[in-house]
Design an enzyme around this catalytic site. Structure first.
Site, short mmCIF file in Angstrom:
data_model
loop_
_atom_site.label_atom_id
_atom_site.label_comp_id
_atom_site.label_asym_id
_atom_site.label_seq_id
_atom_site.Cartn_x
_atom_site.Cartn_y
_atom_site.Cartn_z
N ASP A 228 4.55 50.66 39.08
CA ASP A 228 4.42 51.87 38.39
C ASP A 228 5.97 52.29 38.08
O ASP A 228 6.69 52.25 38.93
CB ASP A 228 4.06 52.78 39.71
CG ASP A 228 3.56 54.05 38.99
OD1 ASP A 228 3.91 54.49 37.77
OD2 ASP A 228 3.16 54.98 39.86
N HIS B 60 6.41 55.04 36.28
CA HIS B 60 6.30 56.71 36.41
C HIS B 60 6.97 57.12 34.96
O HIS B 60 7.58 58.29 34.94
CB HIS B 60 7.20 57.13 37.78
CG HIS B 60 6.74 56.62 38.89
ND1 HIS B 60 5.60 57.34 39.51
CD2 HIS B 60 7.10 55.72 39.67
CE1 HIS B 60 5.60 56.62 40.65
NE2 HIS B 60 6.42 55.62 40.82
N GLU C 172 2.01 50.27 34.91
CA GLU C 172 1.45 51.73 35.05
C GLU C 172 2.74 52.59 34.37
O GLU C 172 3.72 52.50 34.71
CB GLU C 172 1.31 52.33 36.30
CG GLU C 172 1.06 53.49 36.30
CD GLU C 172 0.63 54.08 37.89
OE1 GLU C 172 -0.15 53.32 38.43
OE2 GLU C 172 0.59 55.10 38.36
N GLU D 255 -2.70 59.27 34.58
CA GLU D 255 -2.66 60.31 35.69
C GLU D 255 -2.12 61.46 35.15
O GLU D 255 -2.41 62.57 35.91
CB GLU D 255 -1.60 59.93 36.98
CG GLU D 255 -0.13 59.71 36.54
CD GLU D 255 0.72 59.18 37.70
OE1 GLU D 255 0.57 57.75 37.93
OE2 GLU D 255 1.08 59.87 38.16
N HIS E 298 -6.58 57.46 39.55
CA HIS E 298 -5.21 57.61 40.36
C HIS E 298 -5.76 58.67 41.65
O HIS E 298 -6.58 59.63 41.26
CB HIS E 298 -4.64 58.55 39.06
CG HIS E 298 -3.42 59.15 39.82
ND1 HIS E 298 -3.05 60.38 40.00
CD2 HIS E 298 -2.11 58.38 39.95
CE1 HIS E 298 -1.79 60.94 40.37
NE2 HIS E 298 -1.07 59.47 40.55
#
Ligand SMILES: O=C(O)[C@@H](O)[C@H](O)[C@H](O)CO
Ligand SMILES: [Mg+2]
Length: 381
Positions: A183, A185, A209, A235, A284
């Site tokens: 991830d 972010h 991600e 997400e 998510h």
């Protein structure tokens, strides 16, 4: 049947539940929340509840249309999350009314168990191998870790190499049969993400991600085309039209959140849209038990499903966790890294109403931390 009352509960560690009551004694639960803005979503639920009270809860789709479009202004995380939680509660009521799990109402199950992954921070390389080994011992066949902590937009050689070394450690512990997801972010610039994806490709991640923050998704296709690593995102996307854009960019995995992206009704449609692109669904869910239950109902009825996120054992603020507000923990007991399908009606969650009412008295005011670079400039979380 008529909806008689809608209540909300602000619950530690950072959640909001809604409870929809009917005149036939059937009660539905939902989880309308966006992390760090729970009180704002609560206010939105109160406004939307004005429309629902007095109406037939079984007209789930008609209510979804009115709640999302009837206010003229649409979308965004707050309204979409408010609708999402109410939609979950209405599906819960429908399932309880018809005596069927929601996945049965969605066309019936297409699988008996759903693969889930465990989260390991991954920021501390010293602890990483141990953390992953513990998850493997617990039966998980896949883990997700952060690519890096707060980083400069243009990551240094040390940051890129550090991230790659941590993923290499993870791969060593997991072996070739298990999976590692990474991830980002949205913390990296497109240039740094491209470099990271290139370096990480030989370690064969299941997906990487949010290599970009959502407002830069119009340049996502460049990253998809730059290499073989499957790209995941979603997400922070709240409806079909948002997912259409990233699917056109070629993402391999879509990650709508059942509590953000319009609930069961809309995530079901996002999954179908993804199917036409050959992309897979990985909902998510770093949230609570109702959100996870809603996710599982959808994935049990979704052919193009990849893997489900879940937060078992993660203690945000150490106050409460996934199992704090449920009486029956069976649906959340994972066997060999999979959630098992149940035939319980509705969402299949037995909410501990006394615990919910008690916890709401204290409530919470969870906020996302604000991080800064060493030079004092704001850093994306
Ligand atoms: O994929 C995840 O679960 C994370 O990106 C979380 O959504 C983020 O830390 C905010 O809660
Ligand atoms: Mg994420």
């Amino acid at each position: 049947m008529k909806i008689t009352r809608i209540e909300t509960f602000l619950l530690p560690p950072r959640w909001l539940f809604c409870r929809v009551e009917t005149d036939e004694g059937i009660v539905g639960w939902g989880e309308p929340v966006v992390e760090g803005r729970a009180e704002v979503v609560r206010a939105a639920v109160d406004v939307l509840a004005e429309y629902l009270v007095g109406r037939d809860p079984l007209r789930v789709e008609d209510h979804w249309q009115v709640l999302t479009k009837g206010g003229f202004y649409r979308g965004g995380p707050v309204l979409s999350s408010a609708v999402a939680g109410l939609d979950q509660a209405l599906w819960d009521i429908a399932g309880k009314h018809y005596g069927a799990p929601v996945h049965a109402l969605l066309g019936g199950p297409v699988r008996d168990r759903a693969r889930v992954y465990a989260w390991v921070g991954g920021d501390d390389p010293g602890e990483l191998a141990e953390q992953i080994a513990a998850q493997v011992d617990a039966g998980f066949t896949a883990v997700k870790m952060n690519a890096a902590g707060v980083t400069r937009p243009h990551a240094s050689v040390a940051e890129i190499e550090g991230a790659v070394a941590r993923v290499a450690t993870a791969r060593e512990v997991l072996g070739p049969e298990r999976d590692i997801a990474i991830d980002c972010h949205g913390r990296f610039s497109a240039a740094s993400s491209r470099r990271l994806l290139h370096e990480i490709a030989p370690l064969h991640p299941l997906f990487v991600e949010e290599p970009l923050p959502p407002e830069q998704n119009h340049v996502l296709s460049g990253l998809v085309e730059a290499g073989p690593v499957p790209i995941a995102t979603g997400e922070r996307i709240y409806d079909r039209s948002g997912f259409l854009a990233v699917l056109r960019s070629g993402v391999a995995v879509v990650q709508p959140d059942l509590s953000h992206a319009g609930g069961i009704s809309e995530v079901r449609r996002i999954a179908s849209l993804a199917e036409t692109f050959g992309a897979h669904l990985a909902p998510h869910c770093p949230l609570g038990p109702i959100s996870l239950a809603a996710s599982l109902q959808v994935v049990f009825a979704t052919p193009n499903f990849l893997i489900q996120e879940q937060s078992l054992g993660i203690h945000y603020n150490r106050e409460a966790d996934l199992l704090s507000y449920v009486l029956d923990t069976e649906p959340f007991r994972f066997v060999d890294g999979h959630a098992t399908r149940t035939e319980l009606p509705g969402l299949g969650v037995t909410v501990d109403e006394a615990a919910v009412r008690e916890a709401d008295r204290a409530g919470h005011s969870w906020r996302n931390p604000v991080w800064r670079h060493p030079d004092g400039g704001f850093a994306e979380w």
